[in-house]
Design a protein around this motif. Structure first.
Motif, short mmCIF file in Angstrom:
data_model
loop_
_atom_site.label_atom_id
_atom_site.label_comp_id
_atom_site.label_asym_id
_atom_site.label_seq_id
_atom_site.Cartn_x
_atom_site.Cartn_y
_atom_site.Cartn_z
N MET A 71 14.36 5.42 -4.39
CA MET A 71 13.53 6.09 -5.39
C MET A 71 12.10 5.53 -5.35
O MET A 71 11.13 6.29 -5.39
CB MET A 71 14.15 5.93 -6.78
N ALA A 72 11.99 4.20 -5.27
CA ALA A 72 10.66 3.60 -5.17
C ALA A 72 9.96 4.04 -3.89
O ALA A 72 8.76 4.35 -3.88
CB ALA A 72 10.77 2.08 -5.22
N MET A 73 10.73 4.12 -2.80
CA MET A 73 10.17 4.56 -1.52
C MET A 73 9.62 5.98 -1.64
O MET A 73 8.54 6.28 -1.11
CB MET A 73 11.24 4.52 -0.43
N ALA A 74 10.34 6.86 -2.33
CA ALA A 74 9.91 8.25 -2.45
C ALA A 74 8.55 8.35 -3.13
O ALA A 74 7.66 9.07 -2.66
CB ALA A 74 10.95 9.05 -3.21
N VAL A 75 8.37 7.62 -4.23
CA VAL A 75 7.12 7.72 -4.99
C VAL A 75 5.96 7.14 -4.19
O VAL A 75 4.89 7.75 -4.06
CB VAL A 75 7.27 7.00 -6.34
N VAL A 76 6.15 5.95 -3.61
CA VAL A 76 5.06 5.31 -2.87
C VAL A 76 4.76 6.08 -1.59
O VAL A 76 3.60 6.24 -1.20
CB VAL A 76 5.40 3.83 -2.58
N ASN A 77 5.79 6.58 -0.93
CA ASN A 77 5.56 7.40 0.26
C ASN A 77 4.72 8.63 -0.06
O ASN A 77 3.86 9.04 0.72
CB ASN A 77 6.89 7.86 0.86
N ALA A 78 5.01 9.25 -1.21
CA ALA A 78 4.26 10.45 -1.60
C ALA A 78 2.78 10.13 -1.76
O ALA A 78 1.90 10.90 -1.32
CB ALA A 78 4.82 11.02 -2.90
N ILE A 79 2.47 9.00 -2.40
CA ILE A 79 1.07 8.60 -2.58
C ILE A 79 0.43 8.28 -1.22
O ILE A 79 -0.70 8.69 -0.93
CB ILE A 79 0.99 7.39 -3.52
N ALA A 80 1.16 7.53 -0.38
CA ALA A 80 0.63 7.18 0.94
C ALA A 80 0.38 8.42 1.77
O ALA A 80 -0.65 8.54 2.47
CB ALA A 80 1.60 6.24 1.66
N LEU A 81 1.29 9.39 1.72
CA LEU A 81 1.13 10.63 2.48
C LEU A 81 -0.10 11.39 2.01
O LEU A 81 -0.84 11.97 2.82
CB LEU A 81 2.38 11.50 2.34
N TYR A 82 -0.35 11.39 0.70
CA TYR A 82 -1.55 12.07 0.18
C TYR A 82 -2.82 11.50 0.83
O TYR A 82 -3.69 12.25 1.27
CB TYR A 82 -1.62 11.91 -1.34
N PHE A 83 -2.92 10.18 0.91
CA PHE A 83 -4.11 9.58 1.48
C PHE A 83 -4.18 9.78 2.99
O PHE A 83 -5.27 9.93 3.55
CB PHE A 83 -4.17 8.09 1.13
N GLN A 84 -3.04 9.80 3.65
CA GLN A 84 -3.06 10.08 5.09
C GLN A 84 -3.56 11.49 5.37
O GLN A 84 -4.38 11.70 6.26
CB GLN A 84 -1.64 9.91 5.66
N VAL A 85 -3.05 12.45 4.61
CA VAL A 85 -3.44 13.84 4.83
C VAL A 85 -4.88 14.09 4.41
O VAL A 85 -5.64 14.77 5.09
CB VAL A 85 -2.48 14.79 4.07
N THR A 86 -5.29 13.51 3.27
CA THR A 86 -6.60 13.80 2.70
C THR A 86 -7.74 13.10 3.43
O THR A 86 -8.79 13.68 3.66
CB THR A 86 -6.62 13.42 1.21
N TYR A 87 -7.53 11.83 3.80
CA TYR A 87 -8.63 11.03 4.36
C TYR A 87 -8.37 10.56 5.79
O TYR A 87 -9.22 9.90 6.37
CB TYR A 87 -8.90 9.81 3.48
N GLY A 88 -7.19 10.85 6.33
CA GLY A 88 -6.89 10.42 7.69
C GLY A 88 -6.74 8.92 7.82
O GLY A 88 -6.98 8.37 8.90
N VAL A 89 -6.34 8.24 6.74
CA VAL A 89 -6.26 6.78 6.77
C VAL A 89 -5.08 6.33 7.62
O VAL A 89 -4.08 7.03 7.77
CB VAL A 89 -6.14 6.18 5.36
N VAL A 90 -5.21 5.14 8.19
CA VAL A 90 -4.15 4.49 8.94
C VAL A 90 -3.79 3.23 8.16
O VAL A 90 -4.63 2.35 7.96
CB VAL A 90 -4.60 4.13 10.37
N LEU A 91 -2.55 3.13 7.72
CA LEU A 91 -2.16 2.06 6.80
C LEU A 91 -1.78 0.79 7.56
O LEU A 91 -0.65 0.30 7.50
CB LEU A 91 -1.00 2.53 5.92
N ASP A 92 -2.75 0.22 8.27
CA ASP A 92 -2.52 -1.07 8.92
C ASP A 92 -2.89 -2.18 7.95
O ASP A 92 -3.17 -1.95 6.78
CB ASP A 92 -3.31 -1.15 10.22
#
Length: 532
Positions: free
Chosen positions: A92-113
């Motif tokens: 459940m925690a993974m789902a919420v944080v993944n959703a936020i991370a995916l938003y930033f990947q799609v919106t800004y093209g960020v790489v989460l290194d």
């Protein structure tokens, strides 16, 4: 309260259970969902960089979801070995944080290194608020809340330990066999490993977050630099202005077609060409700016500010930003500390950092004074909020944090206005130094890193250094000095060469006539031997 917690952990929060899964089957189903729901940027990256018409490329592309699913299944399988009750809350925690991370990947093209996780760790409340857009709620609802609601309908039944152990072992063996069969894929995966690793969720933010914390946040001691002495008794004031996300490409002093540096141009500044940052995010760049050498592994020496304060220089650090390393200075002040009794629009922006500093210098009995201004500068994505309305020079401007929805002209207009405003703030600081009586004065302006404005579908900054575009690395480095060599003529002077953040430490030392075993005169921008 304890009963509610037990019901949450057991998956019994809702009275009616709709589906029952044994632990191993539940983990496999969730791993497949994770691979399908949160990894569109990864698969699109593969499609873009592979000739998908060929069989070999097709095998490489198929390897990406196999690895994502396998990694997820193995890791959650290991959690299940510790406690089956942890599996659902973790998912459940993974789902919420993944959703936020995916938003930033799609919106800004960020790489989460690890560098991007440094930005996350050092983002304050105001910066986080500036990143918010209602679309983030859409991602969180459909890819975070809805999966959590579904998980609440699931009962994970007890599975014997040996079967729980068999699942990650079997998945691991299958993955090894797949890797052997798809060995031709590894050269391509290795080539783009940094980018791929930053797009695999949740491992990108989880593992890289730990890496950043271990290397930067965990407590550590700073070693003292060697003793220093002064070769000049001159009364001296030095301003060090650290810009934010200002890229050299948009400075007219660096050849940009628009007039974005009118104030610095007429002040008689010296512009150092081909200057580069040491990193693409603020915390690492600040370490470099304040270090006596490029801290590749960041050996944790005391920063410039502490070094000067320890040797009798009165140091004031004023910030409208975040990410500063631990330091020992006479005054550490945030913009909010300076707003008491301040009226007018300027109080809320970078120019507010100048408020009262002239009076403080006049009242000081110290012979040497360093004042550092850490600006908010051109921090995205809400560029249009980084300057007072009177600096809305280039219009129309992008007024959304969804930068890809703005036209290129609107985005550049908003960004260029931040540069015009920064130029004004630096010009005000130079005017203040010109008016000081009884002091020789110097100023250094340097940006922490550059910024992407949609080039290569990248926005903001923090892209891993190895793949970051030049606009995130090439920065303005500009000085002004009250001596005749720098200020008699109002014409800008240009110095060719190769410069970096490493010049700042030694230039401040040089300006104060400070010498020690770590001082490198070749890096001193104020050196009289440097060609003008």
């Amino acid at each position: 309260m304890h009963a509610l917690a037990r019901r949450l952990l057991s998956g019994a929060f809702v009275p009616r259970v709709r589906w029952r899964f044994r632990t191993s089957r539940f983990i496999l189903v969730w791993a497949l969902f994770n691979g399908a729901a949160y990894h569109a940027p990864l698969y699109l990256f593969g499609i873009e960089h592979l000739d998908v018409a060929s069989l070999r490329a097709g095998m490489t592309l198929l390897t990406l979801p196999v690895l994502v699913v396998a990694m997820t299944a193995v890791f959650i399988g290991l959690i299940a070995l510790i406690s089956q009750r942890l599996v659902k809350p973790f998912c459940m925690a993974m789902a919420v944080v993944n959703a936020i991370a995916l938003y930033f990947q799609v919106t800004y093209g960020v790489v989460l290194d690890d560098t991007m996780m440094g930005n996350v760790f050092n983002t304050d409340t105001s910066e986080a608020a500036g990143l918010f857009h209602p679309w983030m709620l859409v991602y969180v609802f459909f890819l975070g809340i809805v999966p959590c609601w579904v998980l609440l309908q699931v009962e994970v039944t007890h599975t014997p330990f040996r079967k729980r152990l068999a699942m990650p072992v079997a998945v691991g063996l299958f993955t090894l066999c797949w890797a052997y069969g798809a060995s031709q894929s590894w050269l391509w995966i290795d080539q783009y490993a940094k980018r791929i690793g930053g797009m695999v969720l949740p491992w990108s933010y989880a593992v890289n977050g730990v890496r950043y914390w271990a290397g930067n946040v965990a407590p550590h001691e700073r070693r003292l630099l060697p003793p220093a002495h002064f070769v000049s008794n001159e009364r001296k004031v030095v301003f060090l202005i650290i810009g934010e996300s200002a890229r050299a490409q948009n400075f007219s002093l660096y050849g940009y077609g628009r007039q974005t540096n009118q104030e610095m141009a007429k002040a008689g500044t010296t512009v150092f060409k081909k200057a580069r940052s040491c990193a693409t995010y603020t915390t690492a760049s600040l370490e470099c700016i304040l270090a006596h050498r490029d801290p590749g592994a960041r050996a944790r020496w005391e920063p410039l500010t502490s070094y000067l304060q320890r040797h009798g220089v009165e140091v004031t650090w004023r910030t409208n930003n975040a990410g500063e390393p631990a330091m020992n200075v006479r005054h550490f002040e945030r913009l909010g500390d300076l707003k008491a009794g301040c009226a007018g629009e300027a109080c809320d922006y970078d120019e507010g950092l100048l408020r009262g500093i002239e009076a403080r210098i006049a009242a000081s009995n110290q012979q040497r004074i360093l004042v550092v201004f850490h600006l908010e500068g051109s921090h995205g994505p809400a560029y249009n909020t980084r300057y007072p309305s009177r600096f809305n020079v280039f219009t129309p401007v992008c007024a959304s944090v969804q930068l890809h929805q703005c036209s290129s002209d609107e985005l550049v207009n908003a960004y260029d206005n931040t540069i015009v405003y920064t130029d004004f703030v630096v010009g005000q600081a130079i005017d203040m130094l010109k008016g000081l009586q009884g002091y020789s004065t110097s100023l250094i302006y340097v940006s922490d890193h550059g910024e992407s404005l949609g080039e290569y579908n990248l926005y903001l900054h923090g892209t891993p250094w190895s793949i970051a575009p030049a606009v995130q690395k090439e920065i303005p480095l500009i000085v002004w000095d009250s001596s005749a060599a720098h200020s008699n003529a109002n014409a800008t002077m240009t110095v060719e060469g190769t410069f970096s953040h490493a010049n700042v430490f030694h230039s401040v030392m040089g300006a104060f006539g400070m010498r020690s075993d770590v001082f490198d005169p070749a890096l001193n921008l104020f050196s009289p031997e440097r060609p003008q």
